[in-house]
Design a protein around this motif. Structure first.
Motif, PDB file in Angstrom:
ATOM      1  N   PRO A  61      14.565 -29.436  44.511  1.00 24.55           N
ATOM      2  CA  PRO A  61      15.456 -27.840  44.084  1.00 24.55           C
ATOM      3  C   PRO A  61      15.262 -27.704  42.762  1.00 24.55           C
ATOM      4  O   PRO A  61      15.470 -28.725  42.058  1.00 24.55           O
ATOM      5  CB  PRO A  61      17.015 -28.677  44.625  1.00 24.55           C
ATOM      6  CG  PRO A  61      16.934 -29.665  44.847  1.00 24.55           C
ATOM      7  CD  PRO A  61      15.314 -30.363  44.828  1.00 24.55           C
ATOM      8  N   THR A  62      14.922 -26.376  42.490  1.00 19.76           N
ATOM      9  CA  THR A  62      15.153 -26.115  41.116  1.00 19.76           C
ATOM     10  C   THR A  62      16.744 -26.243  40.487  1.00 19.76           C
ATOM     11  O   THR A  62      16.176 -24.618  41.361  1.00 19.76           O
ATOM     12  CB  THR A  62      13.721 -25.360  40.797  1.00 19.76           C
ATOM     13  OG1 THR A  62      12.992 -25.941  41.197  1.00 19.76           O
ATOM     14  CG2 THR A  62      13.794 -25.220  39.344  1.00 19.76           C
ATOM     15  N   LEU A  63      16.908 -26.191  39.672  1.00 20.48           N
ATOM     16  CA  LEU A  63      18.279 -25.769  39.482  1.00 20.48           C
ATOM     17  C   LEU A  63      18.600 -24.597  38.252  1.00 20.48           C
ATOM     18  O   LEU A  63      17.360 -25.066  37.200  1.00 20.48           O
ATOM     19  CB  LEU A  63      19.655 -26.483  39.588  1.00 20.48           C
ATOM     20  CG  LEU A  63      19.448 -27.220  40.451  1.00 20.48           C
ATOM     21  CD1 LEU A  63      20.354 -28.601  39.468  1.00 20.48           C
ATOM     22  CD2 LEU A  63      19.786 -26.460  41.467  1.00 20.48           C
ATOM     23  N   GLN A 102      15.078 -30.502  39.324  1.00 24.50           N
ATOM     24  CA  GLN A 102      14.364 -29.675  38.745  1.00 24.50           C
ATOM     25  C   GLN A 102      15.378 -28.836  38.518  1.00 24.50           C
ATOM     26  O   GLN A 102      15.822 -28.219  39.013  1.00 24.50           O
ATOM     27  CB  GLN A 102      13.195 -29.504  39.402  1.00 24.50           C
ATOM     28  CG  GLN A 102      11.969 -29.353  37.929  1.00 24.50           C
ATOM     29  CD  GLN A 102      10.515 -29.603  38.321  1.00 24.50           C
ATOM     30  OE1 GLN A 102       9.968 -30.215  38.000  1.00 24.50           O
ATOM     31  NE2 GLN A 102      10.296 -28.108  38.658  1.00 24.50           N
ATOM     32  N   TYR A 103      15.263 -29.010  37.032  1.00 29.78           N
ATOM     33  CA  TYR A 103      16.105 -28.100  35.946  1.00 29.78           C
ATOM     34  C   TYR A 103      15.146 -27.318  35.100  1.00 29.78           C
ATOM     35  O   TYR A 103      14.258 -27.806  34.587  1.00 29.78           O
ATOM     36  CB  TYR A 103      17.334 -28.829  34.870  1.00 29.78           C
ATOM     37  CG  TYR A 103      18.079 -29.516  36.118  1.00 29.78           C
ATOM     38  CD1 TYR A 103      19.096 -29.442  36.106  1.00 29.78           C
ATOM     39  CD2 TYR A 103      17.470 -31.156  36.150  1.00 29.78           C
ATOM     40  CE1 TYR A 103      19.859 -30.328  36.776  1.00 29.78           C
ATOM     41  CE2 TYR A 103      18.326 -32.192  36.720  1.00 29.78           C
ATOM     42  CZ  TYR A 103      19.646 -31.482  37.031  1.00 29.78           C
ATOM     43  OH  TYR A 103      20.584 -31.814  37.327  1.00 29.78           O
ATOM     44  N   THR A 104      15.356 -25.760  35.372  1.00 32.17           N
ATOM     45  CA  THR A 104      14.753 -24.767  34.599  1.00 32.17           C
ATOM     46  C   THR A 104      15.804 -24.516  33.057  1.00 32.17           C
ATOM     47  O   THR A 104      16.548 -23.975  33.559  1.00 32.17           O
ATOM     48  CB  THR A 104      14.537 -23.863  35.193  1.00 32.17           C
ATOM     49  OG1 THR A 104      15.105 -22.820  35.060  1.00 32.17           O
ATOM     50  CG2 THR A 104      12.902 -23.515  36.392  1.00 32.17           C
ATOM     51  N   LEU A 105      15.038 -24.573  31.911  1.00 30.44           N
ATOM     52  CA  LEU A 105      16.216 -24.117  30.417  1.00 30.44           C
ATOM     53  C   LEU A 105      15.307 -22.558  30.291  1.00 30.44           C
ATOM     54  O   LEU A 105      14.041 -23.110  30.218  1.00 30.44           O
ATOM     55  CB  LEU A 105      15.806 -25.278  29.776  1.00 30.44           C
ATOM     56  CG  LEU A 105      16.304 -26.765  29.979  1.00 30.44           C
ATOM     57  CD1 LEU A 105      16.357 -27.762  28.415  1.00 30.44           C
ATOM     58  CD2 LEU A 105      17.934 -27.157  30.531  1.00 30.44           C
ATOM     59  N   GLN A 106      15.878 -22.239  29.575  1.00 31.50           N
ATOM     60  CA  GLN A 106      16.073 -20.915  28.948  1.00 31.50           C
ATOM     61  C   GLN A 106      15.673 -21.488  26.808  1.00 31.50           C
ATOM     62  O   GLN A 106      16.391 -21.949  26.866  1.00 31.50           O
ATOM     63  CB  GLN A 106      16.401 -19.838  29.027  1.00 31.50           C
ATOM     64  CG  GLN A 106      17.095 -19.560  30.875  1.00 31.50           C
ATOM     65  CD  GLN A 106      15.636 -18.692  31.107  1.00 31.50           C
ATOM     66  OE1 GLN A 106      15.445 -18.401  30.091  1.00 31.50           O
ATOM     67  NE2 GLN A 106      15.872 -17.930  31.716  1.00 31.50           N
ATOM     68  N   THR A 107      13.940 -21.021  26.985  1.00 36.22           N
ATOM     69  CA  THR A 107      13.959 -21.070  25.339  1.00 36.22           C
ATOM     70  C   THR A 107      14.621 -20.186  24.694  1.00 36.22           C
ATOM     71  O   THR A 107      14.396 -18.940  25.055  1.00 36.22           O
ATOM     72  CB  THR A 107      12.697 -21.352  25.197  1.00 36.22           C
ATOM     73  OG1 THR A 107      11.917 -20.288  25.885  1.00 36.22           O
ATOM     74  CG2 THR A 107      12.598 -23.237  25.524  1.00 36.22           C
ATOM     75  N   ASN A 108      16.000 -19.776  23.727  1.00 38.60           N
ATOM     76  CA  ASN A 108      15.938 -18.788  22.970  1.00 38.60           C
ATOM     77  C   ASN A 108      16.401 -17.492  23.931  1.00 38.60           C
ATOM     78  O   ASN A 108      15.384 -16.270  23.626  1.00 38.60           O
ATOM     79  CB  ASN A 108      15.164 -18.403  21.807  1.00 38.60           C
ATOM     80  CG  ASN A 108      15.242 -19.750  20.663  1.00 38.60           C
ATOM     81  OD1 ASN A 108      15.900 -21.452  21.426  1.00 38.60           O
ATOM     82  ND2 ASN A 108      14.354 -19.471  20.254  1.00 38.60           N
ATOM     83  N   CYS A 147      24.212 -28.980  43.179  1.00 41.93           N
ATOM     84  CA  CYS A 147      22.824 -29.620  44.551  1.00 41.93           C
ATOM     85  C   CYS A 147      22.906 -31.358  43.570  1.00 41.93           C
ATOM     86  O   CYS A 147      22.613 -32.041  45.259  1.00 41.93           O
ATOM     87  CB  CYS A 147      22.151 -28.902  43.996  1.00 41.93           C
ATOM     88  SG  CYS A 147      20.525 -29.030  45.045  1.00 41.93           S
ATOM     89  N   GLU A 148      22.872 -31.360  43.024  1.00 40.61           N
ATOM     90  CA  GLU A 148      22.457 -32.869  42.033  1.00 40.61           C
ATOM     91  C   GLU A 148      22.994 -34.131  42.671  1.00 40.61           C
ATOM     92  O   GLU A 148      22.739 -35.162  42.746  1.00 40.61           O
ATOM     93  CB  GLU A 148      21.928 -32.982  40.697  1.00 40.61           C
ATOM     94  CG  GLU A 148      23.631 -32.992  39.033  1.00 40.61           C
ATOM     95  CD  GLU A 148      24.097 -31.323  39.586  1.00 40.61           C
ATOM     96  OE1 GLU A 148      23.816 -30.962  38.120  1.00 40.61           O
ATOM     97  OE2 GLU A 148      23.729 -30.299  40.186  1.00 40.61           O
TER      98      GLU A 148
END
Length: 769
Positions: free
Chosen positions: A47-49, A111-117, A101-102
C-alpha cells in the motif's frame, strides 16, 4: 525453494530464518547471519500512504505491524527499544476496528509519499525534482564505433522524460563541455587532459557565477531556489529544447583529431572528462538526482585515472600483474576514482559506465566509483553489439520493461538490541552514523546504521551481514523476547521526482541450539547462503592480501558438513546431509569453479564487472551466476531441467544454458546434421522445426527480462563455440575416464575434479574427529 516469488512482498531473504541466541552459537553455524534486502522492487500488494511515517522518539524506527498499541491511552510501544510513544493528534480516531494501514498485520512493507515543499493553495502543484543526465562520450575510436555510439545517444535523448535535463561532454586528448543553450554557433569549453582538475576550477573555467553556486540548505531542496535559471540553461536543458542542437552536434562530431604516433595508443583523458562532468553537476544541481552516463571505448592513457602508458608494447595490466604488484598505474587510478566517488556521493549523483572495446578500459579501477554511487555498468565488445545497444536502450525505456531508475536513496536499518550490523556488501556508501547497533567488526560498507544509495533501481539488492552482541542473556528466559525484529527504511526520489519512503519490518525467531538444532536446520536458505558466501569471497579477494579463496571455501564447507551432517565418526560411507542442506555443497563446488574465484581466465575488467553485478542482483539472479541452469529439449519429452553435467550432452538433444552473463543454445551432433540438411523446412518434419524453435523462444524470454542484456551464443556439439557450455559443466567424463561414456555424449579435457570426487573428499574430511 519452489516458490515462484521467493523474495516475497518484503524483498528479504536470510541465510538462516531462525537465529541462535549467542555470538558463540552463531559462530558455530559457519554460514554468517545475513539478509539480502531489495529496497524498492514494485509489488501490487504494497500500500502507498499519502503521509509521513511515525517515528519512535528514541531509536527513530517507524511505526509498524509489530508495534504494541494501547488504544485507550493512544500510545504505541516500539518493538525495537520498548519506548512508549504518544500518537499525534491526527491519529486520534484509531481503535481496534479503525486501524491505520501500517498497523495491519499483513502490511509488513508500506510505502509513504512525501510532498516536497507543497504549495498550500494547490497541493497537486508540488514542485517535482528534475532528473538530470550528463552524457560523456569518448571520441578516440574508429569511425564505425563512433557512429554506433552516436546513434545510441540520439535514440536515448529521444526517450528521455519531458521533465529531465540533459548535458553533454565529449573527450579524447582533451575534455570538451558543450554549451547547449547557445544555439547560434556551437560553443565548447576545453579542459586540458593531462592534469587533475578540482570542482572549483571547473566552475571558474565554465564561468559559473557565485549566484549559480548558492548552496542549497537541507536535502533535497534542489531545484526551485538552488541556482539561477540562466546558469543551468547554458549547459543543462530539457530534451525538447536541445534535441535539435544535440543531434546536429552529434552529426558534426568527429573522431579525436590529435595525431597518434605509430606503435602508440591514442591519448584518452577519461578521468578528467568524468571530473568535469561531476563538477558541472555539483555546481548546478546539488541535492537533485543526476547521472553521469559515460560511453568509453578504450583505456585511459592521459591524466588522472590512467591505467596504461601510450606505448603499445606495454600491455594493459592483468590479474598476474596485480597479484605481483607489477601494475604501476593501478593504485593511483583507484585512489583517483575513490576521491571522485566521495565527491559524487556528497552531491548525491551516480556514475554509469558503458564500456565497449576489445581490450580493457579500466572498469577495475572505476569499480569503486560505480559501486559506491549505485551506478550501472555494461561491458561489451563493440558499440554495435546487441549487449550494448539493447542494454543502453533499456536504461531510458518507460513502462513495464524499464529499470525504474531512482535517485538519492538513503537506507536506515533498525534491529533488536541484541543484534549488531557489521556492514553491507552492495551498491551503497556508509554514512558513518554510529549507534548501539553498530558492530566493531566491519565487512564491506560498515561502521554505520545509515547508508547512501545515490542510484537504485527495482532490481537493486543489498547484503547485510549481522553479528550478535557478546553478552549472554539466554540464561534469563522470562525476560527474553522469543522474537527479534529488523526494519529497513529506504527514502528515495522516484523517476517522476516524487520523494518516497518504503518501510519493511520483518520478524524471526530466536532458537536455543543447545537444546535442539531442528528448527535452525529447517530455517536454512541454501541459495541465499551460497550467494552470501560468493559475495564475501569476492570481497576478501579484493581486500585481503594473499587470500586463498578455494582453501577458505573448502575449510568452511568441511566445518559446515562436520557440524550439520549425520555420520559415525571416521566412517565416510555413513555420511548424509539433511535435504535442507543437500544442494549447498554443489553450490560451493560450482562457486569454486566460477568466474568470481577463478580469475586468471578473465581480465581484471571482466572480473570487476562480474562482481559489481553479483553484489547488486537479487538472490535468484545471483544464484544463476554461481550455478547456471540447464534445460534439455528432445523429441520424446517436454523441456525439462537437466543436470549441470557433461553427461547431459546427447546427440539428439538441444540444451539451453543460462549462466546470467551469457545464454547458450547448444545443438547435439545429430540435431545439427539434420538442421544443416534442411529437414526443418520440409512439411513432414514440422515437429523438428518446432524443436529447433523452442529453445530460441525461451532464450528470448530470459533476455527480455534481464539487464545487462546477456550475450546469446548459438553453437553445435564439437564446434568452437561449444566451449561456452563445456566450461560450465561438471567434468564427470574427462579424457582420463572416457571409457564408460554413453554414445553421442561428450568428454571434457580437464584435470579438474568432478562433483562426485569433490563430495567423496568432503565426506572423508567431514567425518574426521
Amino acid at each position: 525453494m519452489a516458490n515462484s516469488d521467493p523474495e516475497g512482498v518484503d524483498g528479504v531473504r536470510m541465510t538462516w530464518n531462525v537465529w541462535p541466541r549467542t555470538k558463540l552459537e552463531a559462530s558455530k553455524c559457519v554460514i554468517p547471519l545475513a539478509a539480502s534486502i531489495a529496497p524498492i522492487p514494485p509489488h501490487s500488494d504494497i500500500p502507498t500512504l499519502p503521509y509521513a511515517p511515525l517515528r519512535c522518539r528514541t531509536c527513530s524506527a517507524a511505526l509498524n505491524a509489530y508495534s504494541r498499541v494501547d488504544f485507550l491511552a493512544k500510545i504505541w510501544i516500539c518493538p525495537f527499544c520498548y519506548q512508549r510513544n504518544q500518537f499525534p493528534p491526527h491519529y486520534a480516531m484509531i481503535s481496534e476496528t479503525n486501524l491505520p494501514c501500517e498497523l495491519y498485520p499483513q502490511y509488513t512493507t508500506v510505502q509513504y509519499t512525501l510532498q516536497t515543499n507543497p504549495d498550500p493553495n494547490n497541493p497537486s502543484n508540488a514542485p517535482q525534482l528534475q532528473p538530470v543526465f550528463v552524457f560523456v562520450l569518448d571520441t578516440c575510436m574508429i569511425e564505425e564505433e563512433l557512429v554506433f555510439a552516436k546513434s545510441a545517444l540520439k535514440q536515448a535523448i529521444g526517450l528521455l522524460p519531458e521533465q529531465a535535463l540533459v548535458g553533454f561532454v565529449s573527450f579524447g586528448t582533451q575534455a570538451h563541455v558543450h554549451e547547449l543553450g547557445f544555439t547560434e554557433i556551437s560553443k565548447v569549453y576545453v579542459f586540458k587532459g593531462s592534469k587533475e582538475i578540482s570542482k572549483e576550477q571547473v566552475l571558474e573555467q565554465l564561468g559559473l557565477p557565485a549566484a549559480g553556486r548558492r548552496s542549497t540548505a537541507g536535502y533535497p531542496k534542489g531545484l526551485q531556489n538552488g541556482f539561477t535559471n540562466t546558469v543551468v540553461n547554458r549547459f543543462l536543458l530539457p530534451p525538447s529544447d536541445c534535441e535539435f542542437t544535440l543531434n546536429s552536434l552529434l552529426d558534426e562530431l568527429q573522431t579525436d583529431q590529435w595525431p597518434v604516433q605509430a606503435g602508440h595508443r591514442a591519448s584518452r583523458c577519461t578521468g578528467v572528462a568524468l571530473s568535469v562532468a561531476a563538477g558541472l553537476l555539483g555546481a548546478c544541481l546539488p541535492g537533485t538526482g543526476a547521472r553521469i552516463i559515460a560511453l568509453v571505448g578504450g583505456p585511459c592513457t592521459e591524466g588522472p585515472g590512467t591505467i596504461v602508458s601510450k606505448d603499445l608494447s606495454e600491455p594493459v595490466r592483468s590479474h598476474k600483474d596485480l597479484f605481483k604488484d607489477a601494475a604501476p598505474y593501478f593504485k593511483k587510478a583507484v585512489k583517483f576514482y575513490d576521491s571522485l566517488a566521495k565527491q559524487l556521493v556528497d552531491q548525491g549523483h551516480v556514475l554509469d559506465l558503458f564500456a565497449s572495446a576489445l581490450d580493457q578500459v579500466g572498469v577495475a579501477e572505476m569499480k569503486v566509483a560505480i559501486e559506491r554511487t549505485g551506478g550501472l555498468v555494461v561491458l561489451a565488445e563493440s558499440f554495435g553489439h546487441s549487449v550494448f545497444k539493447d542494454s543502453f536502450k533499456l536504461v531510458f525505456e518507460d513502462g513495464e520493461q524499464s529499470l525504474g531508475l531512482c535517485f538519492n536513496g538513503m537506507l536506515e536499518i533498525s534491529c533488536s538490541k541484541e543484534i549488531k550490523v557489521q556492514g553491507i556488501i552492495g551498491p551503497c556508501t556508509s554514512l558513518e552514523k554510529k549507534g548501539p547497533n553498530v558492530s566493531d567488526m566491519v565487512i564491506g560498507e560498515g561502521n554505520t546504521t545509515t547508508w547512501k544509495m545515490c542510484g537504485l533501481d527495482k532490481s537493486t539488492c543489498l547484503t547485510v551481514i549481522f553479528d550478535l552482541s557478546s553478552t549472554d542473556q539466554s540464561n534469563v528466559p522470562e525476560t527474553v523476547n522469543p522474537q527479534f525484529y529488523l526494519q529497513f527504511l529506504t527514502s528515495y526520489q522516484d523517476p517522476e521526482g516524487k520523494t518516497l519512503i518504503r518501510v519493511t519490518t520483518v520478524t524471526r525467531q530466536w532458537v536455543d541450539i543447545s537444546v535442539s538444532t531442528e528448527e535452525l536446520i529447517h530455517g536454512f536458505d541454501q541459495e541465499t547462503a551460497a550467494v552470501v558466501m560468493a559475495r564475501i569471497t569476492s570481497l576478501k579477494m579484493e581486500t585481503e592480501e594473499g587470500f586463498d579463496p578455494t582453501r577458505w571455501l573448502d575449510r568452511n564447507l568441511i566445518r559446515f558438513c562436520s557440524k550439520f551432517g549425520n555420520y559415525r565418526e571416521s566412517d565416510p560411507s555413513s555420511f548424509s546431509l539433511n535435504p535442507c542442506f543437500s544442494l549447498f555443497p554443489q553450490f560451493i563446488f560450482n562457486l569454486r569453479r566460477s568466474q568470481f574465484v577463478q580469475v586468471f581466465n578473465n581480465s581484471p575488467d571482466e572480473t570487476a564487472y562480474f562482481r559489481v553485478l553479483l553484489n547488486k542482483e537479487n538472490i535468484t539472479n545471483a544464484a544463476v551466476m554461481v550455478q547456471p541452469s540447464l534445460i534439455s529439449y528432445s523429441f520424446n519429452s517436454p523441456p525439462q531441467p537437466a543436470l549441470l553435467d557433461v553427461a547431459s550432452i546427447s546427440a539428439d538433444h538441444i540444451l539451453l544454458l543460462d549462466s546470467y552473463f551469457s545464454i547458450v543454445v547448444f545443438h547435439g551432433m545429430t540435431i545439427a546434421q539434420w538442421r544443416n540438411m534442411g529437414f526443418q523446412n520440409q512439411p513432414e518434419h514440422q515437429a523438428f522445426a518446432l524443436l529447433l524453435e523452442a529453445p530460441q523462444v525461451d532464450a528470448q524470454i530470459i533476455i527480455r527480462d534481464r539487464f545487462p542484456v546477456p550475450r546469446l551464443v548459438v553453437c553445435d556439439q564439437h564446434g568452437s563455440q561449444a566451449r561456452f557450455l563445456l566450461a560450465k559443466l561438471n567434468p564427470s567424463a574427462t579424457y582420463n575416464n572416457a571409457t564408460d561414456i554413453a554414445s553421442g555424449s561428450d568428454i571434457i579435457f580437464t584435470d579438474d575434479v568432478s562433483l562426485q570426487v569433490f563430495c567423496e573428499h568432503l565426506q572423508r574430511l567431514a567425518v574426521q574427529s
